[in-house]
Design a protein around this motif. Structure first.
Motif: not given
Ligand code: NCD
Length: 467
Positions: A55-56, A105, A133, A136, A166-167, A261, A263, A301-303
């Protein structure tokens, strides 16, 4: 202040008004994408993604292409000269001479700050280890706004791996600044890092209640909340913050649930990932049946892996694909302003909670190192161009915050660089919590990692040393 030529390393690099202005521009970008095609013509964006991304990276690249610009990419550390031992600073200088803007990143915390320091062109942090992040967060806040909700007073629960995600680290500062009420629902052992919580309560002026018995306060069992953070409804009300009652807060309903999720890739080598997975909280239709969730925006934020069930995808409360889609107009707006292709009017900030504290800087070779092993200042060891650098955020207890990754430390021994009459026998070190230590001016402060370090630098113990 104009946004042209600025970098975005942490969410605090943008003021509340600048965030609002970016959102208005993103609206414009989304309304008439075809009209933007000439804005960044002739400009080049370097996208350096040294960690997986869908995505990013693709929304940044799509955004730049929609603005009429071009993109050069490096996606694999192994295929770049970093694998040959090149420093991040050298890479930044070189890429900065090829491109007009850099999006990076990187797995190390603080890597984006180093790139921004050396590139000579604007740099956007697209995720640096577990640190931040910020773009995001822009997508997250924009989504909430597009759903007609205000951040001020928003009751939002942060869910999952709050330690390494981080989000959530960027998001939480923005939420606090805009005046949200934040509930914490971490997986066991995955609580929000202490330095983030300390900062919330010392700099963002809200009140944090960490509660072991919090759930007993609830009328009925909802979900186990670990802590709650409440921002006063206006900066002028700081002293009048009412007693926090989680029961009351939750009864009124949860406005947003921000799921993340586990990490896995950031767990300590000793961590029992299977155990963490077993205890990891899951968001599903059953949980969201409660009336507190009737109007909840379900965000991610996905995934997504297993923490958010697929049965939620068709539910009108689910926002995660919208969050991802907004990535393009948001990043178009950001690229256009940083490249000076578009000017924005910054609305006046009346009720800002943004910390305006200018803490003194500590930068000396006195043996202290950032306590975070994944910090860029500990990783770039082959090349000694990064000196540990901190902000002195408190004297009581003495607290140094790393300028790269924000982790904090409390050194036990200090000295003054102005020792009495410059006589060698007066070159003394003291306990950091002694009365004498507090009197040392920040510009004269020397801190030591240990007594050995102080002695190695020819300092002798003073009478202000605790046994
Ligand atoms: C996140 C990231 O990379 O931090 N993904 C994203 O950018 N949307 C979240 C994650 O990887 O869990």
């Amino acid at each position: 202040m104009s946004l042209t030529n600025r970098s975005l390393v942490t969410i605090d690099d943008l003021s509340d008004g600048e965030i609002e202005a970016l959102f208005s521009l993103a609206d414009e970008m989304a309304e008439s994408p075809a009209d933007q095609a000439g804005l960044c013509q002739g400009k080049i964006m370097a996208s350096l993604f040294f960690e997986p991304s869908t995505r990013t990276r693709l929304s940044f690249e799509a955004g730049m292409l929609r603005l009429g610009g071009r993109v050069i990419t490096a996606v694999d550390i192994g295929a770049s000269s970093l694998a040959k031992g090149e420093s991040i600073a050298d890479m930044a200088r070189v890429v900065g001479s090829y491109a007009d803007i850099i999006v990076i990143r990187h797995p190390w915390e603080g890597a984006a700050r180093v790139v921004a320091d050396y590139a000579g062109v604007p740099v956007i942090n697209a995720g640096d280890g577990s640190h931040e992040h910020p773009t995001q967060t822009l997508c997250d806040l924009y989504t909430i706004r597009k759903e007609g909700r205000a951040i001020k007073g928003l009751r939002i629960a942060l869910w999952g791996d709050l330690k390494h995600g981080r989000t959530v680290h960027s998001l939480i500062y923005a939420l606090a600044r805009f005046g949200a009420t934040i509930l914490f629902r971490p997986g066991p052992g995955l609580e929000m890092p202490k330095h983030v919580l300390t900062r919330l309560s010392t700099e963002y002026k809200g009140e944090l209640k960490t509660c072991r018995n919090l759930n007993q306060e609830l009328d009925r069992k909802l979900f186990p909340v670990d802590a709650i953070y409440v921002t006063p409804s206006s900066p002028h009300q700081l002293a009048m913050l009412p007693d926090i009652s989680v029961g009351v807060e939750l009864k009124a309903g949860i406005d947003a649930l921000y799921v993340t999720r586990l990490q896995k890739e950031r767990q300590a080598p000793t961590a029992e990932v299977q155990e963490l997975e077993k205890g990891y909280p899951v968001v599903d239709k059953k949980l969201l049946k409660g009336k507190e969730f009737a109007k909840t925006l379900v965000m991610h934020p996905l995934p997504r892996v297993d923490e958010l069930t697929h049965e939620m995808d068709a539910d009108p409360r689910s926002m995660y694909f919208k969050q991802a889609a907004y990535g393009v107009p948001i990043r178009m707006a950001l690229l256009a302003v940083l490249l000076g292709a578009k000017e924005v009017t910054i609305p006046k900030e009346e009720d800002s909670f943004i910390p305006k504290i200018d803490h003194p800087v500590y930068k000396r070779d006195s043996g202290v190192k950032c306590p975070n092993t994944n910090c860029v200042s500990n990783q770039e060891t082959e090349v000694r161009y990064i000196k540990p650098e901190f902000r002195i955020v408190s004297r009581q207890p003495l607290t140094l915050r790393c300028i790269y990754c924000d982790h904090e430390m409390h050194p036990q021994y200090v000295a003054s660089s102005e020792w009495h009459q410059r006589k060698l026998e007066n070159k003394k070190y003291h306990s950091a919590d002694s009365h004498f230590a507090h009197k040392i001016k920040p510009e004269n402060l020397i801190v030591f990692a240990s007594e050995d370090e102080a002695r190695a630098q020819q300092f002798k113990p003073s009478s202000h040393i605790r046994p």
